[in-house]
Design an enzyme around this catalytic site. Structure first.
Site, short mmCIF file in Angstrom:
data_model
loop_
_atom_site.label_atom_id
_atom_site.label_comp_id
_atom_site.label_asym_id
_atom_site.label_seq_id
_atom_site.Cartn_x
_atom_site.Cartn_y
_atom_site.Cartn_z
N HIS A 370 44.64 19.25 24.34
CA HIS A 370 43.79 20.39 25.24
C HIS A 370 44.07 20.75 26.50
O HIS A 370 43.75 21.57 27.16
CB HIS A 370 42.26 20.02 25.26
CG HIS A 370 41.60 19.86 24.09
ND1 HIS A 370 40.82 21.05 23.83
CD2 HIS A 370 41.18 18.99 23.17
CE1 HIS A 370 40.11 20.82 22.71
NE2 HIS A 370 40.33 19.68 22.03
N LYS A 561 32.42 29.35 34.57
CA LYS A 561 33.31 28.22 34.17
C LYS A 561 33.30 27.06 34.72
O LYS A 561 32.83 27.31 36.04
CB LYS A 561 34.70 28.74 33.76
CG LYS A 561 35.03 29.51 34.83
CD LYS A 561 36.88 30.17 34.56
CE LYS A 561 36.67 31.21 33.78
NZ LYS A 561 37.34 31.29 32.48
N ARG A 562 33.88 25.93 34.52
CA ARG A 562 33.96 24.89 35.66
C ARG A 562 34.83 25.34 36.66
O ARG A 562 35.82 26.01 36.80
CB ARG A 562 34.52 23.52 35.01
CG ARG A 562 33.70 22.82 33.96
CD ARG A 562 32.34 22.40 34.81
NE ARG A 562 32.76 20.98 35.41
CZ ARG A 562 32.27 19.94 35.25
NH1 ARG A 562 31.76 19.77 34.18
NH2 ARG A 562 32.76 19.21 36.27
N LYS A 567 41.56 27.69 37.57
CA LYS A 567 40.78 28.64 37.27
C LYS A 567 41.02 29.82 38.24
O LYS A 567 40.36 31.09 37.99
CB LYS A 567 39.41 28.35 36.67
CG LYS A 567 39.57 27.74 35.31
CD LYS A 567 38.25 26.79 35.20
CE LYS A 567 38.41 25.90 33.75
NZ LYS A 567 38.29 26.51 32.37
N THR A 669 37.47 29.67 26.24
CA THR A 669 36.48 30.18 25.02
C THR A 669 35.48 31.16 25.64
O THR A 669 35.00 31.85 24.94
CB THR A 669 35.95 28.96 24.20
OG1 THR A 669 35.26 28.05 25.22
CG2 THR A 669 36.92 28.15 23.44
N LYS A 673 33.75 34.66 24.19
CA LYS A 673 32.18 34.93 24.36
C LYS A 673 31.86 36.24 24.79
O LYS A 673 31.09 36.86 24.42
CB LYS A 673 31.44 33.73 24.60
CG LYS A 673 31.47 32.31 24.12
CD LYS A 673 30.86 31.40 25.16
CE LYS A 673 31.58 30.05 24.68
NZ LYS A 673 31.39 28.69 25.76
C1 LIG Z 1 32.22 28.31 26.69
C2 LIG Z 1 31.66 27.47 27.70
C3 LIG Z 1 32.60 26.85 28.63
C4 LIG Z 1 34.07 27.10 28.53
O1 LIG Z 1 34.40 28.08 29.47
P1 LIG Z 1 35.92 28.57 29.92
O2 LIG Z 1 35.61 29.88 30.75
O3 LIG Z 1 36.53 28.84 28.59
O4 LIG Z 1 36.42 27.44 30.60
C5 LIG Z 1 32.35 25.98 29.49
N1 LIG Z 1 30.78 25.95 29.77
C6 LIG Z 1 29.90 26.44 28.96
C7 LIG Z 1 28.40 26.15 29.21
C8 LIG Z 1 30.47 27.11 27.85
O5 LIG Z 1 29.45 27.78 27.27
#
Ligand SMILES: *Cc1c(COP(=O)(O)O)cnc(C)c1O
Length: 832
Positions: A370, A561-562, A567, A669, A673
């Site tokens: 990952h 995101k985190r 990032k 991911t 979305k």
């Molecule tokens: C999809 C999702 C992530 C992943 O987000 P990235 O921007 O791809 O790092 C993290 N937390 C939650 C709650 C998510 O739904």
């Protein structure tokens, strides 16, 4: 138990799926399961009763599914993951079972607002971020594709912490999701296993050398108890199982103390062993070498492997068929002890020889990588490992000895290569490289996006790729359209289904049928209306949470995101300040109002990430109070980003920020979305962004910045100060932060950020700044042509079908698992 008479009668009836039947169950659960009446039932009780009503209907299909798996002696997928970020499950369960509309009707007739019940469910937050959410999307897709699959993990008593913003900084609070009991899980104390720790190994000198059954003795033991959660597929009768393990003190362990009359000591030790499944480690992509974490990993791996072998041996009396009936997919290296544990049980419990055991193990296991981040790689100190798992260390040493012997025959005398590939890292402190264990012990290794897989094969895992041709493949991540469009964005789903039908729900490529509609002005108007309503819903949610009133006519620009340096939330907030300065100086006119919204948790020990949150919050405070600019520019940090909040964010988004330094985000991911909900992406050529660009067309996405190769080339000569000196407004932006403009009461608060930015800037924030600003200007310009914007947004949705997790899972199954789907036929039962 075989009581045919009982089971024949019992299995005669089924629960009604219509509003009437739902109301009957609902009322019955309020009274008989919860012992409440019209005076005492709270909203939470009503939620619990509805959840139990749905669960009853799932259980009929669950039992049937598991019976058919047994009868057909199917090959099963075992997905091992330390994290499952499930979120709430009531709505998606009702939808997947096909009983959402009847449930809505049933509740309406009782004057109960279904939306309010849904809000009572706590998020099942047993994960940190993308990796845990991926596991949850995969469970949905495996059930929907009718694949016999089991998820295995840990039943953390406390999932990811609740984030509260207090005094403009993150504070962490325990998230007690089990406080009011969890209606979805079923405890199965009959499936419990002993997990052993510490002790010592007694060499077996009796038997011949090829079969050595070393004895692991004087161990401290803990029990793992199974808790099962049903995973219902969409539009079928498949119900798979997510089995999570909870730690309980073992009887044997306590007895010792009881015998010595030390009752309190016994109770204390009981607490210590139950700590194993107490809390999720809140680190995303950062390795923390704590013994308790290693205990957690071995705990769930050992319970799971024992359970897998138990189930296999019900129908087989030797291990010859094991790889034909079992495939174990390891979600990152967190479960990579599975390789050593499976070997141990085959060798020491079932007396197989090494060669046979190794053949079975490596043909059964598969590993998903990952990340390329070196700080995320799991490397356990040999000394800690030896103390906790002495027998496993022996096995790992033997795996390594045989593996390095093989390496040395293909590259005679290349000591460097042998050192690079060894499962043991030498140095001050010897460490076990868990990724190497996972690779050597697996028949398949995959990355999670094209670029990520390519970089793995060309850089960190190059030696392994050369040694094992064909073992490395790509499986680009995906997301489940059931949760992330159908359930999260009902208005957009309805608009889509009205125009192209409902096939997209299980065949996301059918969204292509929307392409011609992108040219239809009337359809665009309806599309805009849906987005506007979703933005208004988010506006009222956000004002309720933070007190800040947003302008739903502004561009909603999200980075959620985190929080991580790679990032680059820092790039975003620097650019916000930069834009604010330009507006104030009257340089940029023709700016469409924009709201920059940030969300995400920082690991509690990640100092720089927490400081970035403080910078965002301090900036928001100053900018939102500037009356000369706040009609054009607002900033919001929305606290406690999690799945249930994400479900409100994606439908309301105009712009999706995917701005990691190229080469660092394995896939991402949330980029998928956002695009699935009609947001436009501003992003770098990183992770799955590249494949999103290839699908939607580069005229329909805002790409900026250095490529992964350019990042590598630039590093040698990079001096962030030249960028600082060459752009006076960028310089002013950084100077304001440095000179405490945003932190007048806290001098030098942000110095660590500024120091790092001007002296190292390891993630090339300043190198990409100019290019980012230009892309943002294009966003601003395009938004002001609403027709063009909407056309492109529709094309994004129409062309995003590749990123369904159904596609990802089909690829795993075709290339790695090779499991046959099994259609579950529901037994005829009388309605009740
Ligand atoms: C999809 C999702 C992530 C992943 O987000 P990235 O921007 O791809 O790092 C993290 N937390 C939650 C709650 C998510 O739904």
């Amino acid at each position: 138990m075989r009581n045919s008479a009982l089971f024949e009668k019992w299995g005669l009836f089924k629960k009604g799926m219509d509003a009437k039947g739902i109301q009957l169950s609902f009322a019955s659960h309020i009274e008989y399961s919860l012992s409440k009446d019209q005076y005492t039932a709270t909203m939470r009780d009503l939620y619990q009763s509805l959840a139990l009503t749905a669960r009853d209907r799932i259980i009929e299909r669950w039992i049937q599914t598991q019976q058919m798996y047994h009868e057909h002696d199917v090959k099963r997928i075992y997905y091992l993951s330390a994290e499952y970020l499930m979120g709430r499950v009531l709505t998606t369960n009702l939808i997947n079972l096909g009983m959402y509309d009847e449930t809505k009707k049933a509740m309406d007739e009782l004057h109960v607002e279904l939306a309010n019940l849904v809000e009572m469910e706590p998020d099942m937050g047993l994960g940190n971020g993308g990796l845990g959410r991926l596991a949850a999307c995969f469970l949905d897709s495996m059930a929907t594709l009718e694949l016999p699959a089991h998820g295995y993990g840990i039943r953390y008593e406390f999932g990811i912490f609740d984030q509260v913003i207090k005094n403009l900084r993150q504070t962490e609070h325990p998230e007690n999701w089990l406080k009011y009991t969890n209606p979805w899980e079923i405890a199965r104390p009959e499936y419990s296993y002993t997990v052993r720790y510490y002790g010592k190994v007694e060499e077996d000198n009796e038997s011949n050398t090829s079969i050595r059954k070393n004895k692991w003795i004087d161990t401290s033991d803990v029990l793992g108890i199974a808790y099962d959660t049903p995973i219902a597929g969409y539009g079928n009768n498949t119900v798979n199982t997510l089995r999570l393990w909870a730690a309980r003190a073992s009887k044997e362990f306590n007895l010792e103390y009881f015998q010595h009359g030390d009752y309190l000591k016994a109770v204390e030790e009981k607490n210590i062993s139950e700590n194993i499944s107490k809390v999720l480690y809140p680190n995303d992509e950062i390795f923390e070498g704590k013994e308790l974490r290693l205990k957690q990993q071995y705990f769930f791996v050992s319970c799971s492997i024992q359970d897998i072998i138990r189930r296999y041996l019900i129908q087989h009396n030797n291990f010859d068929q094991f790889p034909e009936k079992v495939v174990i997919q390891m979600n990152d290296t967190h479960p990579s002890l599975a390789v050593a544990e499976l070997m141990r049980i085959l060798l020491d419990v079932h007396s197989l020889g090494w060669k046979k055991a190794w053949d079975i193990t490596s043909r059964t296991c598969a590993y998903t990588n990952h990340t390329l981040l070196s700080e995320a790689l799991e490397k356990w100190p040999v000394n800690m490992f030896k103390n906790l798992l002495p027998r496993h260390l022996q096995i790992i040493y033997e795996i390594n000895r045989r593996f390095l012997r093989e390496v040395s025959t293909i590259c005679i005398g290349d000591e460097n290569k042998i050192r690079r590939m060894s499962l043991i890292e030498e140095g001050n402190e010897q460490k076990i490289r868990m990724a190497h264990l996972a690779i050597v012990g697996s028949h398949s290794v995959n990355g999670v996006a094209e670029l990520h897989t390519k970089l793995l094969r060309e850089t960190v895992l190059k030696d392994f790729d050369e040694m094992f041709p064909g073992k490395f493949t790509n499986k680009t991540n995906g997301i489940t359209p059931r949760r992330w469009l159908l359930a999260a964005n009902p208005d957009l789903s309805r608009l889509i289904s009205k125009n192209i039908g409902t096939d997209w729900i299980t065949n996301l490529n059918r969204l292509r049928d929307l392409e011609p509609l992108s040219e239809d002005p009337q359809f665009r108007k309806k599309w805009q209306k849906v987005k506007q309503i979703n933005k208004e819903i988010f506006t009222s949610l956000a004002s309720g949470i933070t007190g800040l009133l947003l302008d739903p006519d502004s561009i909603f620009d999200f980075q959620v995101k985190r929080i991580h340096e790679y990032k680059r939330q820092l790039l975003n907030i620097l650019h916000v300040i930069y834009c604010w300065l330009k507006i104030k100086k009257g340089i940029d006119t023709n700016i469409h109002p924009r709201t920059f919204i940030f969300g995400g948790k920082a690991a509690p020990g990640y100092f720089i990430a927490k400081l970035i949150i403080r910078l965002i919050c301090h900036t928001a405070k100053v900018l939102n109070n500037d009356k000369s600019t706040n009609s054009l520019l607002q900033v919001l940090f929305i606290p406690n980003y999690r799945v249930s909040l994400a479900e409100r964010i994606f439908p309301a988004a105009d712009v999706s920020e995917q701005i990691s330094t190229a080469g660092y985000e394995a896939s991402g991911t949330s980029n998928m979305k956002f695009a699935l909900n009609g947001a436009m992406t501003i992003g770098t050529l990183d992770g799955a962004n590249i494949e999103i660009m290839e699908e939607v067309g580069k005229e329909n996405i805002f790409i900026f910045g250095l490529s992964a190769q350019e990042v590598v080339d630039m590093r040698h000569s990079y001096d962030p100060k030249t960028f600082y000196h060459n752009d006076p407004i960028l310089k002013k932006t950084i100077d304001l932060i440095k000179d405490n403009f945003f932190s007048p009461e806290d001098h030098d608060l942000f110095m660590p950020l500024i120091d790092n930015l001007l002296n190292q800037d390891p993630y090339l924030v300043l190198a990409d700044f100019e290019s980012y600003h230009q892309a943002q200007n294009q966003v601003n310009e395009l938004y002001q042509n609403q027709d063009e914007w909407t056309r492109k947004a529709i094309l994004n949705v129409a062309r995003i079908g590749k990123f369904s997790s159904d596609r990802t899972i089909s690829e795993y199954n075709n290339d790695i698992w090779k499991v046959s789907p099994l259609k579950i036929i529901q037994e005829e039962r009388l309605p009740r």
